[in-house]
Design an enzyme around this catalytic site. Structure first.
Site, mmCIF file in Angstrom:
data_model
loop_
_atom_site.group_PDB
_atom_site.id
_atom_site.type_symbol
_atom_site.label_atom_id
_atom_site.label_comp_id
_atom_site.label_asym_id
_atom_site.label_seq_id
_atom_site.Cartn_x
_atom_site.Cartn_y
_atom_site.Cartn_z
ATOM 1 N N ASP A 122 0.814 -1.221 0.000
ATOM 2 C CA ASP A 122 0.000 0.000 0.000
ATOM 3 C C ASP A 122 0.851 1.277 0.000
ATOM 4 O OD1 ASP A 122 -2.105 -1.854 0.327
ATOM 5 O OD2 ASP A 122 -1.990 -1.701 2.502
ATOM 6 N N GLU B 64 -11.286 -0.129 -3.748
ATOM 7 C CA GLU B 64 -10.505 0.439 -2.634
ATOM 8 C C GLU B 64 -9.305 1.180 -3.205
ATOM 9 O OE1 GLU B 64 -9.294 -3.011 -0.359
ATOM 10 O OE2 GLU B 64 -7.845 -3.634 -1.867
HETATM 11 O O1 FUB Z 1 -3.338 -3.657 3.280
HETATM 12 C C1 FUB Z 1 -4.643 -3.894 3.715
HETATM 13 C C2 FUB Z 1 -5.612 -3.555 2.653
HETATM 14 O O2 FUB Z 1 -5.363 -4.341 1.504
HETATM 15 C C3 FUB Z 1 -5.511 -2.134 2.163
HETATM 16 O O3 FUB Z 1 -6.087 -1.208 3.018
HETATM 17 C C4 FUB Z 1 -6.152 -2.283 0.854
HETATM 18 O O4 FUB Z 1 -5.990 -1.192 0.002
HETATM 19 C C5 FUB Z 1 -5.523 -3.545 0.352
HETATM 20 O O5 FUB Z 1 -4.256 -3.307 -0.189
#
Ligand code: FUB
Length: 363
Positions: A53, A263
């Site tokens: 991330d 996301e």
């Molecule tokens: O790293 C945890 C979660 O997985 C993140 O918040 C999302 O964007 C995905 O990468």
């Protein structure tokens, strides 16, 4: 703080518009390949910890990467991401692309955040008037994701957390964009484990849907955006929807899994246009849409990146040295979803402002 030079043993070097970007071979001298035998476009930035991330920022000419610090926890994998059990943040720093990467000490630990219980997921950072702000999602004691803020006088931390999460915040993946006029906006949200679908009424519903609205022919759930207060620690307004339109001007639908938001929001500005980019989660693309202002609406344009090795990727796009760079993550080092590693590669625009889709593997 440890500094680790990139491994250059048996390195292949890609020349991206003049600057050599090292592509590292393994210690054995063999070029690393994916389990399917594919060659990676780029190599992990660090190997001594697992990272994911990546939110990259340039402060005073240096690159800082605010990332998740993946750990190998005991929780089995599930569709809500319970296996992402991260407990702290460590900032990466480099003088430039291809230069040695410094792994900072713990910048913030979940134990130092009064309201947070677990799962320190994808963070971002911003700077204003000499203060650095770290924005991070975590679950509170009710199991609801909220977004917190912590401050420091150094981009590497340590950061001190505010005692309460940002009022009115929910869900995950904050990304803070500061426009040319100095006004800052937070983009955030994620479906499935990110809980957007459990926050449609203004209150977290622990018994809500596990995935999305479950209405494939209705407009998809959107990311959210809110202007930040001048102090950068609260929302200045109720979060609004980040609407993504198709070529006909209609909002993307919930069933359009190759294009709809899942996301990992990111915002950057290129030649006066606002580029909202994001992950499609279960279809594993990084996509983007272009708008005329920070709130949108944004018109869908295509893929920034094709699927990487691993279930998730999450990215940032940043200008450094007058060129544009995509930071992303895959699972090259572990081949396990929960143990990722961040990477960087150059990003190119076409003359019409569209982004040239990046394949994370070399043909
Ligand atoms: O790293 C945890 C979660 O997985 C993140 O918040 C999302 O964007 C995905 O990468």
């Amino acid at each position: 703080m440890r500094t680790r030079p990139l491994l250059f043993a048996a390195a292949a070097t890609l020349f991206a518009g003049g600057i050599a970007v090292a592509q590292t071979a393994g210690r054995s001298g063999q070029e690393p390949r994916s389990p399917e035998g594919r060659r990676y476009l780029s190599q992990p930035l660090v190997r001594e910890i697992y990272t994911a991330d990546p939110s990259a920022h340039v402060f005073d000419g240096k690159i800082y990467v605010y990332n998740s610090h993946d750990i190998d926890g005991p929780t089995p994998e599930d569709d809500l991401g319970a296996h992402f059990e991260m407990r702290d943040y460590r900032v990466l720093k480099m003088d430039g692309i291809g230069k040695p990467v410094t792994v900072g000490p713990v910048a913030l630990d979940v134990k130092q955040v009064p309201w947070a219980d677990r799962q320190m997921w994808a963070p971002d950072a911003a700077r204003k008037n000499g203060t650095y702000f770290l924005y991070f999602p975590a679950k509170d004691r009710q199991g609801a994701f909220r977004i917190g803020v912590a401050t420091s006088k150094s981009p590497m931390g340590p950061f001190k957390a505010n005692p309460q999460p940002i009022k009115g915040s929910f869900s995950i993946d904050p990304a803070v964009f500061t426009d040319d006029d100095g006004k800052a906006y937070m983009y955030f949200g994620g479906i499935w484990g990110g809980q957007l679908q459990r926050n449609t009424t203004g209150t977290y519903d622990p018994n809500g849907s596990k995935t999305d609205l479950q209405a494939d022919d209705k407009p998809a759930l959107t990311a959210k955006v809110a202007a930040m207060t001048p102090g950068m620690t609260e929302f200045a307004e109720k979060p609004r929807d980040v609407v993504i339109l198709d070529e006909a001007g209609k909002p993307l639908l919930g069933g359009d899994h190759d294009r709809r938001f899942f996301e990992a929001s990111w915002m950057h500005k290129y030649k006066g246009k606002y580029y909202f980019s994001y992950s499609t989660g279960d279809t594993h693309f990084l996509n983007y849409a272009i708008g005329d202002n920070p709130y949108g609406p944004f018109t869908y344009k295509g893929h920034v990146m094709l699927p990487v090795q691993g279930w998730t990727t999450h990215h940032s796009i940043v200008e450094w040295n007058k060129r544009w760079w995509l930071f992303y993550a895959d699972t090259q080092l572990s081949n396990q979803t929960r143990l990722r590693n961040v990477k960087v590669t150059e990003l190119f625009y076409n003359p019409d402002g569209t982004i040239r889709t990046i394949d994370p593997f070399v043909k």
